[in-house]
Design an enzyme around this catalytic site. Sequence first.
Site, PDB file in Angstrom:
ATOM      1  N   HIS A  79       0.808  -1.217   0.000  1.00  0.00           N
ATOM      2  CA  HIS A  79       0.000   0.000   0.000  1.00  0.00           C
ATOM      3  C   HIS A  79       0.843   1.270   0.000  1.00  0.00           C
ATOM      4  O   HIS A  79       0.324   2.361  -0.232  1.00  0.00           O
ATOM      5  CB  HIS A  79      -1.031   0.000   1.142  1.00  0.00           C
ATOM      6  N   ASP A 125      -0.152  -7.643   1.914  1.00  0.00           N
ATOM      7  CA  ASP A 125       0.353  -6.265   1.848  1.00  0.00           C
ATOM      8  C   ASP A 125       1.881  -6.278   1.868  1.00  0.00           C
ATOM      9  O   ASP A 125       2.520  -6.022   2.897  1.00  0.00           O
ATOM     10  CB  ASP A 125      -0.211  -5.452   3.014  1.00  0.00           C
ATOM     11  N   SER A 218       4.435   2.428   8.019  1.00  0.00           N
ATOM     12  CA  SER A 218       4.084   1.450   6.994  1.00  0.00           C
ATOM     13  C   SER A 218       5.309   0.968   6.234  1.00  0.00           C
ATOM     14  O   SER A 218       6.183   1.750   5.865  1.00  0.00           O
ATOM     15  CB  SER A 218       3.125   2.071   5.975  1.00  0.00           C
TER      16      SER A 218
END
Length: 263
Positions: A79, A125, A218
């Site tokens: 992402h 992910d 992230s």
Amino acid sequence: MRLLSLRLPLPLPLLFLLLPMFLLRIATGRAANDVGARIVGGIPVDIRSVPYLINLRISGNFICGGALVTPTHVVTAAHCVKGVSASRLQVVGGATLLTDATGVRRSVAKVFTPKAFNTRTLHSDVAVLKLKSPLEGNNIATIPLCNSSWQPGELIKVSGWGKTTEGSKRVSQHVRSVDVPLVSRKSCISQYKMRGTISSTMFCASLPGIKDACEGDSGGPAVYQNQLCGIVSWGMGCGRRNFPGVYTSVKSVRSFIDKALSK
């Protein structure tokens, strides 16, 4: 409604895909000191203690973390890079501070994301970045991929740059690390019931209300026994008592990573 926290300020293409399902906390500024990123409850560390950690930039602006697994490959979250061309991406290694001019910079040649990546649930992910040239220099080292198993309560080390409180508008310029205990799968699924899907590629970890990862972390590494075992992915808020951080399990996506490394 609690806020779902993807662990970065989202690239616009993916943001528009996710908006229908999630209320997102994103940073509107593009400068490094406006990016929504942090380790909750961590301590400042020198990059020498986490030499595999890189910071990922889009058009020069900090966006995510990542881990150097070979001199020419970085593992991060899908992402972070989905919908972003390789030509806009750059990784920086060997830098303790986001503003450290001595960090080694490398451009990205190719971006690999799995077909199984689901932009709604964040299943699978993971992404692999192939660099145009080896990332080498002072305070830069690779980290092996995970081949370990663990038990709930054992600690993983998470590192990244960012905010120290959920509502803060500024990130720390200094890299931080935190050790967080692993949460049982049964407990995590129960806590996220009606809030999100804990898929087969995910695991959970945090010290409720005290230690966690958050936006901007992230793609960063979750390390167990000196191996890359997790990738910071998402969570409901940051450091909230009933919602642990959610990570991509490297072992569960290992076949994709290995295939990407061979290209």
